[in-house]
Design a protein around this motif. Structure first.
Motif, mmCIF file in Angstrom:
data_model
loop_
_atom_site.group_PDB
_atom_site.id
_atom_site.type_symbol
_atom_site.label_atom_id
_atom_site.label_comp_id
_atom_site.label_asym_id
_atom_site.label_seq_id
_atom_site.Cartn_x
_atom_site.Cartn_y
_atom_site.Cartn_z
ATOM 1 N N ALA A 186 0.837 -1.200 0.000
ATOM 2 C CA ALA A 186 0.000 0.000 0.000
ATOM 3 C C ALA A 186 0.874 1.253 0.000
ATOM 4 C CB ALA A 186 -0.919 -0.009 1.213
ATOM 5 N N PHE A 187 1.913 1.250 0.806
ATOM 6 C CA PHE A 187 2.826 2.396 0.880
ATOM 7 C C PHE A 187 3.455 2.697 -0.476
ATOM 8 C CE2 PHE A 187 7.394 3.449 1.349
ATOM 9 C CZ PHE A 187 7.246 4.773 1.756
ATOM 10 N N GLN A 188 3.877 1.660 -1.174
ATOM 11 C CA GLN A 188 4.511 1.853 -2.476
ATOM 12 C C GLN A 188 3.544 2.493 -3.473
ATOM 13 O OE1 GLN A 188 5.730 -2.184 -3.103
ATOM 14 N NE2 GLN A 188 7.638 -1.958 -1.938
ATOM 15 N N LEU A 189 2.294 2.094 -3.449
ATOM 16 C CA LEU A 189 1.290 2.685 -4.335
ATOM 17 C C LEU A 189 1.063 4.155 -3.980
ATOM 18 C CD1 LEU A 189 -1.270 -0.261 -4.443
ATOM 19 C CD2 LEU A 189 0.096 0.574 -6.367
ATOM 20 N N LEU A 190 1.009 4.436 -2.684
ATOM 21 C CA LEU A 190 0.813 5.820 -2.245
ATOM 22 C C LEU A 190 1.993 6.696 -2.664
ATOM 23 C CD1 LEU A 190 -0.626 5.226 1.338
ATOM 24 C CD2 LEU A 190 -1.895 5.702 -0.767
ATOM 25 N N MET A 191 3.196 6.141 -2.639
ATOM 26 C CA MET A 191 4.374 6.906 -3.046
ATOM 27 C C MET A 191 4.379 7.214 -4.542
ATOM 28 S SD MET A 191 6.124 7.780 -0.434
ATOM 29 C CE MET A 191 7.761 8.195 -1.052
ATOM 30 N N GLN A 192 3.525 6.520 -5.285
ATOM 31 C CA GLN A 192 3.357 6.813 -6.710
ATOM 32 C C GLN A 192 2.305 7.898 -6.935
ATOM 33 O OE1 GLN A 192 2.457 3.105 -8.748
ATOM 34 N NE2 GLN A 192 4.059 2.014 -7.611
ATOM 35 N N GLY A 193 1.770 8.426 -5.826
ATOM 36 C CA GLY A 193 0.780 9.496 -5.929
ATOM 37 C C GLY A 193 -0.660 9.033 -5.923
ATOM 38 N N LYS A 194 -0.884 7.758 -5.667
ATOM 39 C CA LYS A 194 -2.244 7.237 -5.648
ATOM 40 C C LYS A 194 -2.915 7.596 -4.314
ATOM 41 C CE LYS A 194 -1.291 3.481 -8.894
ATOM 42 N NZ LYS A 194 -0.171 4.165 -9.497
ATOM 43 N N PRO A 195 -4.211 7.880 -4.310
ATOM 44 C CA PRO A 195 -4.889 8.321 -3.080
ATOM 45 C C PRO A 195 -5.139 7.188 -2.094
ATOM 46 C CG PRO A 195 -6.459 8.184 -4.887
ATOM 47 C CD PRO A 195 -5.104 7.946 -5.484
ATOM 48 N N LEU A 196 -5.224 7.568 -0.828
ATOM 49 C CA LEU A 196 -5.507 6.645 0.269
ATOM 50 C C LEU A 196 -6.925 6.882 0.771
ATOM 51 C CD1 LEU A 196 -4.785 4.608 2.513
ATOM 52 C CD2 LEU A 196 -3.700 6.509 3.753
ATOM 53 N N ILE A 197 -7.747 5.850 0.745
ATOM 54 C CA ILE A 197 -9.135 5.947 1.180
ATOM 55 C C ILE A 197 -9.314 5.049 2.396
ATOM 56 C CG2 ILE A 197 -11.530 5.513 0.527
ATOM 57 C CD1 ILE A 197 -10.059 5.800 -2.462
ATOM 58 N N GLY A 198 -9.667 5.643 3.510
ATOM 59 C CA GLY A 198 -9.842 4.900 4.747
ATOM 60 C C GLY A 198 -11.298 4.586 5.014
ATOM 61 N N ILE A 199 -11.571 3.357 5.414
ATOM 62 C CA ILE A 199 -12.923 2.973 5.808
ATOM 63 C C ILE A 199 -13.048 3.218 7.301
ATOM 64 C CG2 ILE A 199 -14.599 1.105 5.954
ATOM 65 C CD1 ILE A 199 -13.343 -0.170 3.553
ATOM 66 N N GLY A 200 -13.633 4.373 7.647
ATOM 67 C CA GLY A 200 -13.727 4.766 9.046
ATOM 68 C C GLY A 200 -12.404 5.319 9.538
ATOM 69 N N GLY A 213 -0.557 7.289 5.846
ATOM 70 C CA GLY A 213 -0.614 8.682 5.431
ATOM 71 C C GLY A 213 0.631 9.443 5.845
ATOM 72 N N TYR A 214 1.094 9.181 7.049
ATOM 73 C CA TYR A 214 2.313 9.826 7.564
ATOM 74 C C TYR A 214 3.529 9.419 6.746
ATOM 75 C CZ TYR A 214 6.304 10.529 10.701
ATOM 76 O OH TYR A 214 7.523 10.870 11.227
ATOM 77 N N ALA A 215 3.647 8.119 6.491
ATOM 78 C CA ALA A 215 4.823 7.622 5.778
ATOM 79 C C ALA A 215 4.890 8.155 4.351
ATOM 80 C CB ALA A 215 4.815 6.095 5.768
ATOM 81 N N ALA A 216 3.732 8.219 3.694
ATOM 82 C CA ALA A 216 3.693 8.640 2.287
ATOM 83 C C ALA A 216 3.412 10.127 2.135
ATOM 84 C CB ALA A 216 2.651 7.818 1.541
ATOM 85 N N ASP A 217 3.270 10.834 3.255
ATOM 86 C CA ASP A 217 2.995 12.273 3.240
ATOM 87 C C ASP A 217 1.760 12.582 2.400
ATOM 88 O OD1 ASP A 217 3.345 14.925 3.901
ATOM 89 O OD2 ASP A 217 4.748 15.337 2.271
ATOM 90 N N THR A 218 0.693 11.854 2.699
ATOM 91 C CA THR A 218 -0.570 12.066 1.990
ATOM 92 C C THR A 218 -1.716 12.098 2.984
ATOM 93 O OG1 THR A 218 -1.955 11.301 0.149
ATOM 94 C CG2 THR A 218 -1.050 9.607 1.586
ATOM 95 N N GLU A 219 -2.731 12.877 2.685
ATOM 96 C CA GLU A 219 -3.889 13.001 3.575
ATOM 97 C C GLU A 219 -4.942 11.976 3.165
ATOM 98 O OE1 GLU A 219 -5.857 14.554 6.834
ATOM 99 O OE2 GLU A 219 -3.864 15.116 6.083
ATOM 100 N N PRO A 220 -5.310 11.058 4.068
ATOM 101 C CA PRO A 220 -6.311 10.064 3.696
ATOM 102 C C PRO A 220 -7.702 10.670 3.514
ATOM 103 C CG PRO A 220 -5.768 9.888 6.032
ATOM 104 C CD PRO A 220 -4.808 10.874 5.440
ATOM 105 N N VAL A 221 -8.451 10.078 2.616
ATOM 106 C CA VAL A 221 -9.866 10.418 2.454
ATOM 107 C C VAL A 221 -10.648 9.434 3.308
ATOM 108 C CG1 VAL A 221 -11.783 10.619 0.836
ATOM 109 C CG2 VAL A 221 -9.457 11.216 0.105
ATOM 110 N N ILE A 222 -11.314 9.934 4.343
ATOM 111 C CA ILE A 222 -12.009 9.055 5.276
ATOM 112 C C ILE A 222 -13.474 8.898 4.862
ATOM 113 C CG2 ILE A 222 -12.706 8.680 7.675
ATOM 114 C CD1 ILE A 222 -9.695 8.442 7.198
ATOM 115 N N MET A 223 -13.886 7.662 4.692
ATOM 116 C CA MET A 223 -15.278 7.355 4.400
ATOM 117 C C MET A 223 -15.904 6.749 5.657
ATOM 118 S SD MET A 223 -14.966 8.461 1.424
ATOM 119 C CE MET A 223 -16.714 8.346 1.094
#
Length: 248
Positions: free
Chosen positions: A125-139, A162-172
């Motif tokens: 998951a981290f590797q995908l996020l480092m490619q710029g892909k978004p992170l979607i959290g369930i809850g 989110g911390y490791a990849a420096d990205t803000e998760p989208v929380i659903m």
């Protein structure tokens, strides 16, 4: 202020583990007899909506499908609306919801995957996020109670990625305001006249209050002594769902 609709969390409010909380069935029936819209609002990500509905029915609470709102359903709707193909790190019970053949993932979806939350899967998951892909959290729950003990929920893993990849998760799901607005849209009642009942001081109570609802904390489920004072504003707390009737 008047209460003209009631939103109920499930685990820790209506039941703990596989046991109904005393008085829960009567409270739901009382709310229905008073002709108040009732919605069941959960971040549960280890059961499909069919399994949740069946469990409630077995415990004596019949819930029409349109009254149940789940974080996994919200996440799936988000993927469909944005035409996203996920790398889904989720529980086996809901994995079929997010299966999309052999397509290359263009986002990460993370929920309460239990044993699947291991180094290999999290690193993928981290590797995908480092490619710029978004992170979607369930809850965004920190922990939950299985009826016997507190266990880590998905929130810590979502924020670690989110911390490791420096990205803000989208929380659903809770505490997302958009999730509460989705539920509100089905009751035709102003937010200020809706009561959210939950055992999670952050996801249920803070989330509902931030969305403009009233909120009631129950001292069952994941509740911990002192939760009432964890927020910067007063929180109304009662011993259990039985006490909900007294505030209606």
């Amino acid at each position: 202020m008047a209460i003209n609709a009631v939103f109920l969390d499930l685990s820790g409010v209506l039941y703990e583990g596989d046991k109904i909380i005393a008085g829960a069935v009567d409270v739901v029936q009382t709310v229905r007899r008073r002709s108040l819209p009732v919605r069941f609002v959960t971040n549960t990500a280890t059961k499909s909506r069919e399994q949740i509905l069946n469990k409630l029915a077995e415990l004596g609470i019949d819930v029409p499908p349109h009254e149940l709102f789940t974080a996994p359903d919200a996440a799936l709707a988000y993927l469909q609306q944005n035409d996203l193909t996920p790398y889904a790190l989720v529980h086996d019970s809901i994995a079929p919801m997010f299966a999309d053949g052999d397509s290359e993932p263009d986002c990460v979806v993370l929920g309460d995957a239990r044993a699947r939350l291991n180094y290999a899967s999290l690193n993928r998951a981290f590797q995908l996020l480092m490619q710029g892909k978004p992170l979607i959290g369930i809850g965004d729950n920190r922990y939950f109670s299985d009826g016997e003990q507190l266990l880590l929920d998905a929130g810590p893993f979502i924020h670690a990625l989110g911390y490791a990849a420096d990205t803000e998760p989208v929380i659903m799901g809770k505490p997302n305001k958009a999730f509460f607005r989705e539920v509100l849209a089905t009751v035709d009642v102003p937010a200020a006249e809706c009561l959210m009942v939950g055992d999670d001081i952050y996801g249920d109570i803070e989330g509902a209050l931030n969305a403009g609802l009233q909120a009631l904390l129950v001292r069952t489920g994941k509740y911990q002594p002192g939760d009432e004072s964890r927020l910067s504003f007063p929180v109304h707390a009662v011993d259990s769902i039985v006490d909900v009737v007294s505030v209606l």
